[in-house]
Design a protein around this motif. Structure first.
Motif, PDB file in Angstrom:
ATOM      1  N   ILE A 298       0.513  -1.191   0.001  1.00 23.37           N
ATOM      2  CA  ILE A 298       0.060  -0.020  -0.004  1.00 23.37           C
ATOM      3  C   ILE A 298       0.747   1.148  -0.020  1.00 23.37           C
ATOM      4  N   ASN A 299       1.454   1.416   1.190  1.00 23.79           N
ATOM      5  CA  ASN A 299       2.584   2.246   1.019  1.00 23.79           C
ATOM      6  C   ASN A 299       3.385   2.874  -0.894  1.00 23.79           C
ATOM      7  N   LYS A 300       3.537   1.399  -0.603  1.00 28.92           N
ATOM      8  CA  LYS A 300       4.845   2.100  -2.346  1.00 28.92           C
ATOM      9  C   LYS A 300       4.438   1.982  -3.126  1.00 28.92           C
ATOM     10  N   TYR A 301       3.093   2.530  -3.043  1.00 34.00           N
ATOM     11  CA  TYR A 301       2.328   3.007  -4.476  1.00 34.00           C
ATOM     12  C   TYR A 301       0.539   4.049  -4.915  1.00 34.00           C
ATOM     13  N   ASN A 302       0.743   4.443  -3.262  1.00 35.84           N
ATOM     14  CA  ASN A 302      -0.530   4.461  -3.353  1.00 35.84           C
ATOM     15  C   ASN A 302      -0.515   6.194  -3.750  1.00 35.84           C
ATOM     16  N   SER A 303      -0.635   6.223  -4.087  1.00 33.04           N
ATOM     17  CA  SER A 303      -0.361   8.347  -4.973  1.00 33.04           C
ATOM     18  C   SER A 303       0.280   8.056  -6.379  1.00 33.04           C
ATOM     19  N   LYS A 304      -0.804   8.704  -7.057  1.00 28.82           N
ATOM     20  CA  LYS A 304       0.018   9.522  -8.397  1.00 28.82           C
ATOM     21  C   LYS A 304       1.316   9.762  -8.721  1.00 28.82           C
ATOM     22  N   GLU A 305       2.650  10.228  -8.103  1.00 28.26           N
ATOM     23  CA  GLU A 305       3.542  10.518  -7.754  1.00 28.26           C
ATOM     24  C   GLU A 305       4.155   9.123  -7.665  1.00 28.26           C
ATOM     25  N   LYS A 306       4.135   7.875  -6.730  1.00 32.14           N
ATOM     26  CA  LYS A 306       4.371   6.910  -6.513  1.00 32.14           C
ATOM     27  C   LYS A 306       4.341   6.120  -7.711  1.00 32.14           C
ATOM     28  N   VAL A 307       3.132   5.563  -8.349  1.00 33.54           N
ATOM     29  CA  VAL A 307       2.957   4.960  -9.962  1.00 33.54           C
ATOM     30  C   VAL A 307       3.780   5.390 -10.478  1.00 33.54           C
ATOM     31  N   LEU A 308       3.837   6.851 -10.934  1.00 30.57           N
ATOM     32  CA  LEU A 308       4.909   7.558 -12.213  1.00 30.57           C
ATOM     33  C   LEU A 308       5.939   7.208 -12.491  1.00 30.57           C
ATOM     34  N   THR A 309       6.928   7.324 -11.002  1.00 31.47           N
ATOM     35  CA  THR A 309       7.209   6.845 -10.296  1.00 31.47           C
ATOM     36  C   THR A 309       8.349   5.179 -10.673  1.00 31.47           C
ATOM     37  N   SER A 310       7.185   4.271 -10.202  1.00 31.21           N
ATOM     38  CA  SER A 310       7.543   3.223 -10.743  1.00 31.21           C
ATOM     39  C   SER A 310       7.391   2.743 -11.997  1.00 31.21           C
ATOM     40  N   LEU A 311       6.313   3.381 -13.164  1.00 34.13           N
ATOM     41  CA  LEU A 311       5.965   2.878 -14.277  1.00 34.13           C
ATOM     42  C   LEU A 311       7.374   3.796 -14.998  1.00 34.13           C
ATOM     43  N   GLU A 312       8.534   5.188 -14.335  1.00 32.59           N
ATOM     44  CA  GLU A 312       9.402   5.461 -15.290  1.00 32.59           C
ATOM     45  C   GLU A 312      10.629   3.924 -14.963  1.00 32.59           C
ATOM     46  N   GLU A 313      10.514   3.344 -13.197  1.00 35.11           N
ATOM     47  CA  GLU A 313      11.994   2.531 -12.872  1.00 35.11           C
ATOM     48  C   GLU A 313      11.459   1.801 -13.806  1.00 35.11           C
ATOM     49  N   ASN A 314       9.856   0.834 -14.459  1.00 36.82           N
ATOM     50  CA  ASN A 314       9.774   0.208 -14.919  1.00 36.82           C
ATOM     51  C   ASN A 314      10.195   0.214 -16.547  1.00 36.82           C
ATOM     52  N   LYS A 315      10.122   1.366 -17.267  1.00 34.64           N
ATOM     53  CA  LYS A 315      10.202   1.037 -18.690  1.00 34.64           C
ATOM     54  C   LYS A 315      12.050   1.493 -18.699  1.00 34.64           C
ATOM     55  N   LYS A 316      12.790   1.996 -17.758  1.00 32.07           N
ATOM     56  CA  LYS A 316      14.457   1.945 -17.518  1.00 32.07           C
ATOM     57  C   LYS A 316      14.579   0.578 -17.430  1.00 32.07           C
ATOM     58  N   PHE A 317      14.375  -0.326 -16.360  1.00 33.12           N
ATOM     59  CA  PHE A 317      14.702  -1.435 -16.510  1.00 33.12           C
ATOM     60  C   PHE A 317      14.430  -2.495 -17.269  1.00 33.12           C
ATOM     61  N   TRP A 318      12.928  -2.243 -18.161  1.00 34.44           N
ATOM     62  CA  TRP A 318      13.258  -3.620 -19.840  1.00 34.44           C
ATOM     63  C   TRP A 318      14.501  -2.629 -20.584  1.00 34.44           C
ATOM     64  N   GLN A 319      14.387  -1.453 -21.009  1.00 35.52           N
ATOM     65  CA  GLN A 319      15.138  -0.933 -21.283  1.00 35.52           C
ATOM     66  C   GLN A 319      16.650  -1.319 -21.359  1.00 35.52           C
ATOM     67  N   LYS A 320      16.636  -1.326 -19.885  1.00 31.88           N
ATOM     68  CA  LYS A 320      18.288  -1.756 -20.085  1.00 31.88           C
ATOM     69  C   LYS A 320      18.945  -3.560 -20.361  1.00 31.88           C
ATOM     70  N   ARG A 321      17.309  -4.823 -20.022  1.00 32.41           N
ATOM     71  CA  ARG A 321      17.160  -5.698 -20.580  1.00 32.41           C
ATOM     72  C   ARG A 321      17.511  -5.897 -21.158  1.00 32.41           C
ATOM     73  N   ALA A 322      16.484  -5.058 -22.460  1.00 29.89           N
ATOM     74  CA  ALA A 322      16.340  -5.729 -23.666  1.00 29.89           C
ATOM     75  C   ALA A 322      17.968  -5.269 -24.951  1.00 29.89           C
ATOM     76  N   ASN A 323      19.119  -4.080 -23.907  1.00 27.41           N
ATOM     77  CA  ASN A 323      19.793  -3.443 -24.306  1.00 27.41           C
ATOM     78  C   ASN A 323      19.747  -1.985 -25.391  1.00 27.41           C
ATOM     79  N   LEU A 324      18.142  -1.558 -24.300  1.00 26.82           N
ATOM     80  CA  LEU A 324      17.800  -0.684 -25.879  1.00 26.82           C
ATOM     81  C   LEU A 324      18.584   0.891 -25.085  1.00 26.82           C
TER      82      LEU A 324
END
Length: 324
Positions: A298-324
């Motif tokens: 709950i505390n990790k994802y309970n606001s707009k700012e936390k969700v959008l930060t997690s999205l950006e972290e997610n994008k960077k993680f998979w871009q690195k995994r995909a070597n992009l």
């Protein structure tokens, strides 16, 4: 279908989408989801632990249990942000005043749904964070694109399944009798007491949940955890009786919640949008061990700012995994 790549990170847009265009969402911890432009699909951590009802490609047009988010609009009636209502589906099939577009990239998915007749546009962003949590995030945004002020009553509708894929045909009703539901301020938690099939019976230690927040972190004001109370005697998940008149969910609650099918129907505060204003909501769909702390999720994802930060972290993680 018409695909156009929009950057050099494998992101694309798709118009004229079909119901069986399914897309993966996952992380390396083992959370696995599938999602379509109509928010159908399932979510699980294994064949024995499905959070949402398991589906095949044929079920994507045969079933009525997608992820959904509803708005009762005063003076206009019931409206689905995903387009999964009986009247909206008919208008979309007839090509009347509805547009649907998918934008997606490396393990994130966004549906834009525009309904000119109602003067509304929704955007539903879905992804599984790249951390070690077993959770899928829905970020639902609605915008008033009309010329008049509108009053909204918002309610999520996510059916929880909470068992093995085999139980779709094997003991489904019997297993629902061991379902136990717990309501917390943030949502609904399902814990079947035991797991059983023809091979035997074992204690269950997993909990399945739907949690919700407004974009500022505010919690739901009401919850209706039972599927059949939500749809009513003559309704369906595409036209649920509990939402048709914008009434309080307390009118449809039962005193006993044990032993029944479960839904995460979370009611949020009424709100008003003037033309071009928008409002957003966060829905968490997940699974955890019974001894794990739900409040860390709950505390990790309970606001707009936390969700959008997690999205950006997610994008960077998979871009690195995909070597992009």
């Amino acid at each position: 279908m018409n695909f156009n790549f929009t950057d050099d990170m494998a992101s694309f847009e798709c118009t004229r989408v079909s119901r069986d265009l399914y897309f993966p969402l996952c992380n390396e911890t083992g959370m696995m989801s599938s999602i379509t432009p109509y928010l159908h699909g399932d979510s699980k951590t294994s064949n024995k632990s499905f959070i949402l009802p398991p589906v095949t490609i044929e079920d994507l047009h045969n079933t009525r249990s997608p992820r959904n988010f509803w708005f009762y609009i005063k003076g206009k009636g019931l409206w689905s942000a995903t387009g999964n209502s009986l009247p909206q589906a008919l208008r979309e099939l007839e090509g009347k005043s509805i547009e649907r577009k998918v934008k997606a990239g490396l393990l994130w998915h966004l549906v834009e749904y525009t309904d000119k007749a109602f003067g509304l546009k929704s955007e539903i962003l879905s992804f599984v964070p790249s951390d070690n949590n077993y959770v899928e995030i829905m970020y639902v945004k609605v915008k008033n694109i009309g010329n008049e002020k509108l009053d909204f009553i918002p309610t999520s509708a996510i059916q929880l399944y909470g068992r093995s894929a085999e139980n779709i045909r094997d003991h489904r009703h019997v297993i629902s009798l061991v379902n136990r539901v717990k309501e917390i301020d943030e949502g609904v938690i399902l814990k079947p007491l035991i797991i059983f099939d023809e091979r035997g019976h074992t204690p269950n230690t997993l909990e399945y949940y739907v949690l919700g927040f407004e974009d500022n972190g505010d919690k739901p004001v009401e919850k209706l955890p039972l599927l059949h109370s939500f749809i009513g005697k003559n309704g369906t998940l595409e036209w649920p009786e509990a939402l048709l008149k914008g009434e309080s969910l307390s009118k449809f609650k039962q005193e006993r919640t044990d032993g029944q099918e479960v839904i995460g129907a979370l009611r949020f505060k009424d709100f008003t949008l003037s033309p071009q204003e928008e409002k957003a909501f966060i829905i968490l769909i997940g699974i955890k061990e019974e001894n794990e702390d739900i409040f860390s999720i709950i505390n990790k994802y309970n606001s707009k700012e936390k969700v959008l930060t997690s999205l950006e972290e997610n994008k960077k993680f998979w871009q690195k995994r995909a070597n992009l």
